[in-house]
Design a protein around this motif. Sequence first.
Motif, PDB file in Angstrom:
ATOM      1  N   ASP A  11     -12.220  19.737  66.040  1.00 43.73           N
ATOM      2  CA  ASP A  11     -12.771  21.200  65.851  1.00 43.73           C
ATOM      3  C   ASP A  11     -12.168  22.077  66.946  1.00 43.73           C
ATOM      4  N   MET A  12     -11.435  21.424  67.926  1.00 41.85           N
ATOM      5  CA  MET A  12     -10.788  22.172  68.946  1.00 41.85           C
ATOM      6  C   MET A  12      -9.273  22.038  68.967  1.00 41.85           C
ATOM      7  N   SER A  20      -5.345  18.080  69.635  1.00 37.02           N
ATOM      8  CA  SER A  20      -6.853  18.220  70.024  1.00 37.02           C
ATOM      9  C   SER A  20      -7.023  17.541  71.118  1.00 37.02           C
ATOM     10  N   PRO A  21      -8.061  17.967  72.092  1.00 38.24           N
ATOM     11  CA  PRO A  21      -8.507  17.119  73.253  1.00 38.24           C
ATOM     12  C   PRO A  21      -9.303  15.989  73.060  1.00 38.24           C
ATOM     13  N   LEU A  22      -9.241  14.925  73.854  1.00 43.76           N
ATOM     14  CA  LEU A  22      -9.855  13.702  73.722  1.00 43.76           C
ATOM     15  C   LEU A  22     -10.867  13.626  75.076  1.00 43.76           C
ATOM     16  N   ARG A  23     -12.178  13.344  74.475  1.00 47.75           N
ATOM     17  CA  ARG A  23     -13.190  13.375  75.498  1.00 47.75           C
ATOM     18  C   ARG A  23     -14.037  12.030  75.380  1.00 47.75           C
ATOM     19  N   LYS A  40      -4.442  15.108  75.275  1.00 48.39           N
ATOM     20  CA  LYS A  40      -4.362  15.625  73.856  1.00 48.39           C
ATOM     21  C   LYS A  40      -3.402  15.239  73.075  1.00 48.39           C
ATOM     22  N   LEU A  41      -3.849  14.988  71.543  1.00 47.96           N
ATOM     23  CA  LEU A  41      -3.221  14.152  70.821  1.00 47.96           C
ATOM     24  C   LEU A  41      -3.252  14.966  69.259  1.00 47.96           C
TER      25      LEU A  41
END
Length: 437
Positions: A11-12, A20-23, A40-41
């Motif tokens: 969603d980001m 997209s960022p990984l959290r 980020k992937l």
Amino acid sequence: MGTIRFDLRKDMVSKKTLKSPLRIIYQIQGERFTIQTKIKLHELNWDLSTRLPVFVKKKDALKLNPNIDFELTLLDSVQIGNVLQEMNTLTSQIRNIEKRFEYNKQSYSGSDIIKEIKQQNGGKTHKDEAKELLFNFIDQYISDHLALREPGSLNIYKSVKTHLMAFEQHSKIKVKFDQIDYSFFAKFQTFLINHRNLGNSTIAKLLSTLKTLLSYARRNNIKISDSYKDFTIKKETLEVIALEQDEFNALYNLDLSSNKRLDQTKDVFLFACVTGFRYSDVAQLKREHIHNDVITITVKKTKTELSVPLNAVSASILSKYKENRRPLPVVSNQKLNDYVKELCQLAGIDKPQEIVRFRGNVREINLYPKWALISFHNARKTFASLSLEKGMSTEEVMKIGGWEDYKSFKRYVKVTEQRKKLVMVKAWGEVSNLKVV
């Protein structure tokens, strides 16, 4: 210790890099925290089932997205290795903090762990509401079991989430782990009856699934009230629809030489009737599975190996298609279910069937022609019923059909009128011509 998993924030996604960022999602004692990483992937480099980064070959990437800039957007194998190493480092970092607290015999919370992480990495974190934890936990349960179960069998968990969200909106009662107790189950059940218009059998399945989720959450260190266990789920005994011998014969003898579609449907359905195979079993059947008049396959649903001897009916059906690449002409499950109904109607399998269901305490009765209630799965029920009728023991039928315990097996068994007569005659002798006064 808490649970750690990585999540790609689709969603980001960046409009510029398409990444997209990984959290990190860290859960402990009923609380959920997220830790932003610098990784980020692109979504093609992320395997949702394993929650690990994957290398994608250029030709495969272009098949999935012809417009993608492969060199600029996707990571190569070396970069994937670096991401894996960084993920392992972050996981070890959290585990080491936990171990240090435990070694010093200090109690700790999720906030303590996150505080340490922030000091070491300066990462952003935030605590989620318990409500979000529950709904996200359901999503996580589904994701965790994708590789272990058939996707269709997980749909009930999506339904539970949908109904819980509707219940929260209607009742204004927050759906949180620490709120789910005996009283919650009672209110939720009433809501499903009065406002979702569901039958008791469907409600029982939803409530049982919710209990399964709560047990899974408890094993993941989430605090839950024990009182929900006292809530009794009433399960209806559902009618078992299976072909009787004369109906099986009517199908077997039906001449469909002028209708290839239904003729093939008949063959696949009858094959399942005499082997006990599910749709997933016949769909995966290959010639290498058949050796020395025995079919040996690994059942897709249970992941167990099954050996089923051929018989006169199954062998003749396989022989009919011996020139084909696949042993059976299997179409999609939905099409097969539709064709089976059409086939059974054509064969005159139209004995009226009374179906009784309850919605709360309201009894509902409907009458259907039998063909309208038959789908492909009824072949497996037919195998159990007719095999018993022909004299096979319960243990033999269970072994051939792959039923592991009698509790799961008995729901498939339909004791026909003919079988009742056979066992009575065998035990007490045939009826004589003398009148019984």
